[in-house]
Design a protein around this motif. Structure first.
Motif, mmCIF file in Angstrom:
data_model
loop_
_atom_site.group_PDB
_atom_site.id
_atom_site.type_symbol
_atom_site.label_atom_id
_atom_site.label_comp_id
_atom_site.label_asym_id
_atom_site.label_seq_id
_atom_site.Cartn_x
_atom_site.Cartn_y
_atom_site.Cartn_z
ATOM 1 N N ILE B 130 1.059 -1.162 0.117
ATOM 2 C CA ILE B 130 -0.012 -0.114 0.031
ATOM 3 C C ILE B 130 0.918 1.282 -0.100
ATOM 4 N N VAL B 131 1.801 1.137 0.814
ATOM 5 C CA VAL B 131 2.543 2.363 0.819
ATOM 6 C C VAL B 131 3.517 2.666 -0.245
ATOM 7 N N PHE B 132 4.022 1.505 -0.941
ATOM 8 C CA PHE B 132 4.562 1.283 -2.299
ATOM 9 C C PHE B 132 3.858 2.149 -3.269
ATOM 10 N N MET B 133 2.612 1.853 -3.205
ATOM 11 C CA MET B 133 1.592 2.322 -4.489
ATOM 12 C C MET B 133 1.588 3.725 -4.265
ATOM 13 N N VAL B 134 1.214 4.152 -3.076
ATOM 14 C CA VAL B 134 1.167 5.701 -3.183
ATOM 15 C C VAL B 134 2.235 6.482 -3.077
ATOM 16 N N ALA B 135 3.458 5.634 -2.791
ATOM 17 C CA ALA B 135 4.917 6.289 -2.884
ATOM 18 C C ALA B 135 5.091 6.563 -4.457
ATOM 19 N N ILE B 136 5.032 5.417 -5.368
ATOM 20 C CA ILE B 136 5.112 5.464 -6.648
ATOM 21 C C ILE B 136 4.537 6.439 -7.477
ATOM 22 N N LEU B 137 2.868 6.585 -7.005
ATOM 23 C CA LEU B 137 2.036 7.155 -7.824
ATOM 24 C C LEU B 137 2.504 8.811 -7.362
ATOM 25 N N SER B 138 2.901 9.069 -6.081
ATOM 26 C CA SER B 138 3.175 10.464 -5.556
ATOM 27 C C SER B 138 4.417 10.643 -6.404
ATOM 28 N N ILE B 139 5.623 10.139 -6.559
ATOM 29 C CA ILE B 139 6.463 10.468 -7.363
ATOM 30 C C ILE B 139 6.059 10.650 -8.742
ATOM 31 N N PHE B 140 5.721 10.052 -9.244
ATOM 32 C CA PHE B 140 5.073 10.039 -10.749
ATOM 33 C C PHE B 140 4.501 11.463 -10.775
ATOM 34 N N ASN B 141 3.680 11.530 -10.105
ATOM 35 C CA ASN B 141 2.816 12.757 -10.060
ATOM 36 C C ASN B 141 3.695 14.214 -9.772
ATOM 37 N N PHE B 142 4.531 13.861 -8.951
ATOM 38 C CA PHE B 142 5.438 14.952 -8.550
ATOM 39 C C PHE B 142 6.186 15.310 -9.692
#
Lengths: 291, 263
Positions: B130-142
């Motif tokens: 769950i943390v990885f998913m949110v982190a990957i999406l956050s980095i991508f959106n950033f």
């Protein structure tokens, strides 16, 4: 007296109001192969699942080497090799990956024994588990149960699915384990293998253990079939109070629990034309207890 | 066991993460042409015609969709919350129960591991994904937002964290519910139901004072997006509640699993 390795004390399991097993008690000594026989639904799997703590016991206890076996007792689990009747493993893995995975659960190095078993049972490690036939899946189950060299083996219908050659290979494996002192709880309904490999047998019927006896004694003492031809067979039936199987003119066939000595003494009181005395096979005994 | 767990759940993680990343990739590719067209003004005017309650429900009263970041704060995070929520629900209802559903538990129970260690390995694996998913999406959106123009980085980082709170709770509740059955098909519908019901309760709760109480029974209240947009801060109460509720349900799972009949 040898060490008691498995002791089941008053094991009872009810599924709601439905009886699984009731008040089962037995002791297995070190190095013995104990056959556990009974028809479908008699409670064999319930007993094994209770021993393995897969289901909760309604009452009763299981002791392994005099220590109560609780579900989180890792030390005891290391001593047990378990082969369920229906083997379900991780389909996405190959045989090699499954065996590697299994090895990691044990502290000691069990790789050598694994290689030996894979070679004896001729299993292809490259195959995916989902592609294995029933027989090969059973072989993998056997390797998983045996490879950490457990002191106790709990086997639920271990030969179903194995071809006759592999069955013999498996019996040889069992003999070696027995020689090493491994205690084996062997659940089956193939009676010929009980008389071939087991030291003692427990017969379970409708959830209760109805008999525990040495296989040899059971075959010797339990049941005899007598076929005799005599003019006064009506009197014989009346006097001896026997269980008639068939009756045709002057010939009768009956089964009896009498000792042979007593049986012959009683029959000698009559004029007999022809007589045939047969020892019951395990199959006969099985039917005798269940009918 | 932990490595195997990570491996088994990797494929579904990859698929769900790809769905989210793909969605935002499309947004970042399409948005520049929308912003530069005359339509954006029309859209903004159209938005003004919606009732205030409706705009509030989608955070459009405090944010405009005239930029990629603006869209992210409104509709964007609806998708993030829903998709991470659905993923967490499915993961929670499946990760432990799969062993029983596939009957592999008979094997796993026979090897020298405790039930507690089985549950803990699966919980850690679930939380990590769950943390990885949110982190990957956050980095991508950033990266996407950086390329699209200026945006409030602090607000963005705080916003990115919020889905973790709701997702963890959904994961823990579904994990707990999975201890009441042996078949995954029984829990999958329930887990999806919890996610959607929670989301609609949250939407309805923001539509008026009479329905405001509904927010107390919606898990998505814990993903405190509105507060982050207005105050650029996460309400610590929500963090404590999320962690507390998750721990309670995880402890409940451990307790239930310890007593559960596995076949």
């Amino acid at each position: 007296m040898k060490n008691c390795v498995i002791e089941i004390q008053n094991l009872t399991k009810y599924y709601g109001n439905v009886r699984g097993v009731e008040n089962i008690s037995l002791r297995l000594e070190e190095g013995e192969i104990f056959g556990f026989i009974g028809p479908n639904g008699a409670g064999k799997s319930t007993t094994i699942r209770s021993i393995m703590n897969l289901i909760n016991k309604t009452s009763g206890k299981v002791f392994i080497e005099n220590k109560e076996f609780n579900k989180n007792d890792v030390e005891i689990k290391e001593k047990i090799g378990y082969l369920p009747s229906e083997i379900c493993l991780y389909d996405d893995l190959t045989v090699k990956e499954m065996l590697d995975y299994h090895e990691k659960f044990y502290k000691k190095n069990i790789h050598k024994k694994r290689e030996e078993l894979v070679s004896v049972l001729q299993l292809d490690e490259k195959k995916k588990i989902e592609d294995l036939s029933l027989g090969n899946l059973k072989k993998l189950g056997i390797i998983l149960a045996f490879m950490h060299e457990p002191k106790i083996l709990i086997l639920d219908e271990p030969t179903s699915g194995l071809d006759p050659i592999m069955q013999n290979v498996f019996y040889e494996l069992l003999k070696k384990e027995k020689q090493k002192g491994t205690t084996i709880f062997y659940s089956t309904h193939i009676l010929s293998e009980v008389s071939k490999i087991c030291d003692r047998v427990g017969i379970i019927k409708e959830g209760s253990l109805i008999k525990i006896e040495k296989v040899d004694d059971l075959l010797k003492n339990s049941l005899t079939f007598v076929t005799l031809t005599a003019k006064d067979n009506k009197d014989i039936i009346k006097d001896m109070n026997v269980d008639i199987i068939s009756e045709e003119e002057n010939t009768i066939k009956f089964k009896t629990n009498m000792l042979h000595d007593e049986l012959i003494k009683k029959i000698s009181a009559y004029k007999i034309d022809r007589i045939l005395i047969e020892e019951a096979t395990l199959e006969d005994l099985f039917l005798h207890y269940y009918q | 066991m932990f490595r195997r767990e990570m491996k088994v759940n990797f494929k579904s993680f990859l698929i769900w993460t790809a769905i989210l990343v793909g969605l935002f990739l499309v947004v970042f590719l399409v948005y520049p042409s929308i912003i530069n067209s005359a339509n954006i003004q029309m859209m903004d005017e159209m938005m003004q015609m919606f009732p205030e309650e409706m705009l509030k429900a989608f955070n459009m009263d405090i944010s405009s969709i005239d930029s990629a970041f603006g869209w992210l704060k409104t509709e964007g995070f609806v998708f993030v919350l829903l998709i991470t929520g659905i993923y967490s629900g499915l993961l929670g209802s499946n990760i432990l129960l799969k062993e029983e559903n596939d009957k592999t538990i008979e094997y796993l129970n026979s090897v020298p591991v405790t039930r507690k260690s089985i549950v803990l390995n699966k919980i850690i694996c679930g939380i990590l994904y769950i943390v990885f998913m949110v982190a990957i999406l956050s980095i991508f959106n950033f990266i996407g937002l950086t390329l699209s123009g200026n945006f409030d980085k602090k607000m963005y980082i705080l916003l990115s964290i919020t889905p973790i709170f709701s997702s963890l709770v959904i994961f823990a509740i579904c994990l707990f519910l999975s201890t009441f059955t042996h078949k995954t098909k029984k829990t999958l519908g329930i887990s999806l139901g919890i996610v959607f019901a929670s989301y609609f309760l949250k939407i309805i709760s923001e539509m008026g004072e009479s329905t405001e109480f509904l927010k107390y029974i919606s898990i998505f209240t814990l993903a405190d997006i509105r507060n982050v947009i207005i105050n650029v801060a996460i309400n610590p109460l929500m963090v404590i509640l999320s962690i507390g509720i998750s721990i309670i349900f995880m402890l409940g799972t451990l307790f239930r699993y310890e007593k559960k009949e596995l076949v």
